[in-house]
Motif scaffolding. Structure first.
Motif, mmCIF file in Angstrom:
data_model
loop_
_atom_site.group_PDB
_atom_site.id
_atom_site.type_symbol
_atom_site.label_atom_id
_atom_site.label_comp_id
_atom_site.label_asym_id
_atom_site.label_seq_id
_atom_site.Cartn_x
_atom_site.Cartn_y
_atom_site.Cartn_z
ATOM 1 N N GLY A 20 6.334 21.422 2.669
ATOM 2 C CA GLY A 20 6.878 20.780 1.472
ATOM 3 C C GLY A 20 5.942 20.967 0.292
ATOM 4 N N GLY A 22 6.142 22.933 -2.206
ATOM 5 C CA GLY A 22 6.746 23.469 -3.432
ATOM 6 C C GLY A 22 6.978 22.428 -4.511
ATOM 7 N N GLY A 24 6.056 17.950 -5.759
ATOM 8 C CA GLY A 24 5.536 16.604 -5.507
ATOM 9 C C GLY A 24 4.185 16.547 -4.804
ATOM 10 N N GLY A 26 3.135 17.611 -1.905
ATOM 11 C CA GLY A 26 2.677 18.851 -1.273
ATOM 12 C C GLY A 26 2.093 19.822 -2.276
ATOM 13 N N VAL A 45 10.812 25.186 2.193
ATOM 14 C CA VAL A 45 12.115 25.830 2.293
ATOM 15 C C VAL A 45 12.463 26.424 0.917
ATOM 16 N N ASP A 72 11.206 26.387 6.932
ATOM 17 C CA ASP A 72 12.113 25.249 7.055
ATOM 18 C C ASP A 72 11.647 24.449 8.273
ATOM 19 N N VAL A 73 11.138 23.256 8.048
ATOM 20 C CA VAL A 73 10.528 22.496 9.154
ATOM 21 C C VAL A 73 11.556 22.017 10.182
ATOM 22 N N ALA A 100 6.629 17.715 4.430
ATOM 23 C CA ALA A 100 8.030 17.941 4.020
ATOM 24 C C ALA A 100 8.906 16.805 4.532
ATOM 25 N N ILE A 124 14.499 16.989 10.261
ATOM 26 C CA ILE A 124 13.485 17.393 9.274
ATOM 27 C C ILE A 124 12.299 16.419 9.288
ATOM 28 N N TYR A 176 16.440 7.537 7.027
ATOM 29 C CA TYR A 176 15.118 7.817 6.454
ATOM 30 C C TYR A 176 14.093 6.823 6.971
ATOM 31 N N PRO A 206 3.075 6.585 1.420
ATOM 32 C CA PRO A 206 3.176 6.430 -0.038
ATOM 33 C C PRO A 206 4.160 5.325 -0.406
ATOM 34 N N PRO A 208 6.792 4.065 -3.720
ATOM 35 C CA PRO A 208 7.808 4.820 -4.474
ATOM 36 C C PRO A 208 7.171 5.687 -5.565
ATOM 37 N N THR A 211 8.834 11.436 -8.040
ATOM 38 C CA THR A 211 9.070 12.834 -7.653
ATOM 39 C C THR A 211 10.571 13.027 -7.472
ATOM 40 N N PRO A 212 11.029 14.295 -7.434
ATOM 41 C CA PRO A 212 12.483 14.538 -7.316
ATOM 42 C C PRO A 212 13.112 13.817 -6.123
HETATM 43 P P1 NAD Z 1 9.539 16.243 -3.499
HETATM 44 O O1 NAD Z 1 11.017 16.243 -3.599
HETATM 45 O O2 NAD Z 1 8.768 16.400 -4.759
HETATM 46 O O3 NAD Z 1 9.030 17.336 -2.449
HETATM 47 C C1 NAD Z 1 9.600 17.490 -1.189
HETATM 48 C C2 NAD Z 1 9.499 18.966 -0.800
HETATM 49 O O4 NAD Z 1 9.928 19.104 0.561
HETATM 50 C C3 NAD Z 1 10.402 19.874 -1.647
HETATM 51 O O5 NAD Z 1 9.662 20.952 -2.183
HETATM 52 C C4 NAD Z 1 11.447 20.362 -0.670
HETATM 53 O O6 NAD Z 1 11.922 21.678 -0.937
HETATM 54 C C5 NAD Z 1 10.693 20.300 0.649
HETATM 55 N N1 NAD Z 1 11.581 20.270 1.799
HETATM 56 C C6 NAD Z 1 12.737 19.580 1.959
HETATM 57 N N2 NAD Z 1 13.293 19.876 3.138
HETATM 58 C C7 NAD Z 1 12.479 20.791 3.745
HETATM 59 C C8 NAD Z 1 12.527 21.492 4.972
HETATM 60 N N3 NAD Z 1 13.542 21.340 5.814
HETATM 61 N N4 NAD Z 1 11.518 22.338 5.273
HETATM 62 C C9 NAD Z 1 10.491 22.519 4.408
HETATM 63 N N5 NAD Z 1 10.405 21.903 3.225
HETATM 64 C C10 NAD Z 1 11.395 21.043 2.899
HETATM 65 O O7 NAD Z 1 9.185 14.845 -2.825
HETATM 66 P P2 NAD Z 1 7.811 14.117 -2.441
HETATM 67 O O8 NAD Z 1 7.925 12.737 -2.958
HETATM 68 O O9 NAD Z 1 6.631 14.932 -2.789
HETATM 69 O O10 NAD Z 1 7.986 14.050 -0.854
HETATM 70 C C11 NAD Z 1 7.002 14.469 0.056
HETATM 71 C C12 NAD Z 1 6.962 13.521 1.230
HETATM 72 O O11 NAD Z 1 6.644 12.209 0.783
HETATM 73 C C13 NAD Z 1 8.282 13.389 1.991
HETATM 74 O O12 NAD Z 1 8.040 13.390 3.371
HETATM 75 C C14 NAD Z 1 8.789 12.036 1.560
HETATM 76 O O13 NAD Z 1 9.630 11.452 2.510
HETATM 77 C C15 NAD Z 1 7.495 11.281 1.391
HETATM 78 N N6 NAD Z 1 7.570 10.076 0.582
HETATM 79 C C16 NAD Z 1 8.018 10.145 -0.695
HETATM 80 C C17 NAD Z 1 8.117 8.970 -1.430
HETATM 81 C C18 NAD Z 1 8.671 8.968 -2.830
HETATM 82 O O14 NAD Z 1 8.915 7.901 -3.384
HETATM 83 N N7 NAD Z 1 8.873 10.125 -3.446
HETATM 84 C C19 NAD Z 1 7.718 7.752 -0.887
HETATM 85 C C20 NAD Z 1 7.242 7.728 0.417
HETATM 86 C C21 NAD Z 1 7.178 8.896 1.135
#
Ligand code: NAD
Length: 272
Positions: A20, A22, A24, A26, A45, A72-73, A100, A124, A176, A206, A208, A211-212
């Motif tokens: 992941g 690409g 946020g 990651g 992905v 793709d995980v 991811a 995933i 989720y 994390p 909230p 991020t997208p």
């Molecule tokens: P993000 O949308 O910025 O990034 C998520 C990335 O995961 C994207 O680049 C997407 O293409 C990739 N992804 C999605 N499905 C995939 C797959 N099958 N294989 C490989 N890559 C895949 O979001 P983020 O907030 O950076 O999320 C990262 C992690 O943090 C996630 O596990 C999410 O559940 C967790 N998280 C996020 C939040 C929040 O509020 N954003 C809160 C708690 C936990």
């Protein structure tokens, strides 16, 4: 992308695979780890996002290697190939960041969530993390044991969970939440099983974030405000704030930590 000013070389000559990568957390972590001297495989992905990250690293930190690959995980073979790429390119794998994840827009409460959404989310968010741990552990066992890099002998695995694994979310997202709770439980058990090999595993929880993933889910101002009410700091978190926590878990600064739920949530889990 946050502009990093200070560099301490905390991960010098180490190698990481980040899923992941690409967007946020990651993406920010990839750049931050590289800034600390780490070679990085950025996998996603969304290959365009991963490539963008690799280009930023190549421009800013030419002394480290950054490779973007499609992974793709939800596919075991993709994860195995990604780990193989890191080992082939860098000769070792020190840090695996199973980051991811998805929050599906149709994920809802127990009555409305469809089985296909449940299965996709688990595939995933949970199976992907299991496979990431499995192939990382196998690779880390091959790392040199007379490690000139310092304290480190095994490796550090970080699994991204969520604050919703610790408390119930008022905006329902059953699959989720269940998937992230399982990540915590799985990480704890793996941490116990592999502790004597020097392989540490910790979950990152994390709060909230802006991020997208979350902004697309809370797709109306009303939904955003409903979540905001619960945030003690009155703001959503930034991805870089999670990346800094991940760096701590990745580095020897956390050498006596394993099996923890490391919470970076702006105080949310202490709020009433
Ligand atoms: P993000 O949308 O910025 O990034 C998520 C990335 O995961 C994207 O680049 C997407 O293409 C990739 N992804 C999605 N499905 C995939 C797959 N099958 N294989 C490989 N890559 C895949 O979001 P983020 O907030 O950076 O999320 C990262 C992690 O943090 C996630 O596990 C999410 O559940 C967790 N998280 C996020 C939040 C929040 O509020 N954003 C809160 C708690 C936990």
């Amino acid at each position: 992308i946050f502009t990093h000013i200070f560099m301490s070389g905390r991960l010098r000559n180490r190698a990481t695979l980040i899923t992941g990568a690409g967007s946020g957390i990651g993406l920010e972590s990839s750049v931050l780890f590289a800034q600390e001297g780490c070679h990085v495989v950025l996998s996603d992905v969304n290959i365009d996002g991963a490539k963008k990250g690799a280009e930023i690293i190549a421009t800013r930190y030419p002394n480290v290697k950054a490779i973007a690959i499609k992974c793709d995980v939800s596919r075991e073979q993709d994860i195995k190939d990604a780990v193989d790429t890191a080992v082939k390119e860098f000769g070792r794998l020190d840090i695996m960041f199973n980051n991811a994840g998805i929050m599906h827009p149709e994920d809802d409460n127990a009555l409305n969530t469809e089985e296909r959404i449940w299965d996709l989310t688990m595939q995933i968010n949970l199976k992907g993390v299991w496979w990431g741990c499995k192939y990382a552990i196998l690779a880390m066992r091959q790392n040199p044991t007379d490690d000139s890099l310092g304290l480190h002998t095994g490796g550090s695995i970080i699994n991204t969970a969520s604050f919703v694994a610790l408390m119930g979310a008022a905006t329902p997202q059953l699959a989720y939440t269940a998937s992230k709770g399982a990540v915590l439980a799985m990480t704890r058990e793996l941490a116990m099983v592999h502790a004597r090999e020097g392989i540490r595993l910790n979950s990152l929880c994390p709060g909230p974030l802006k991020t997208p993933l979350l902004m697309d889910f809370l797709n109306t101002e009303e939904k955003k405000q409903r979540r905001m009410v619960h945030l003690p700091m009155g703001r959503f978190g930034e991805a870089i704030e999670q990346a800094k926590a991940a760096l701590f878990l990745a580095s020897d600064d956390s050498s006596y930590m394993t099996g923890t739920d490391f919470t970076v949530d702006g105080g949310l889990s202490s709020a009433y």
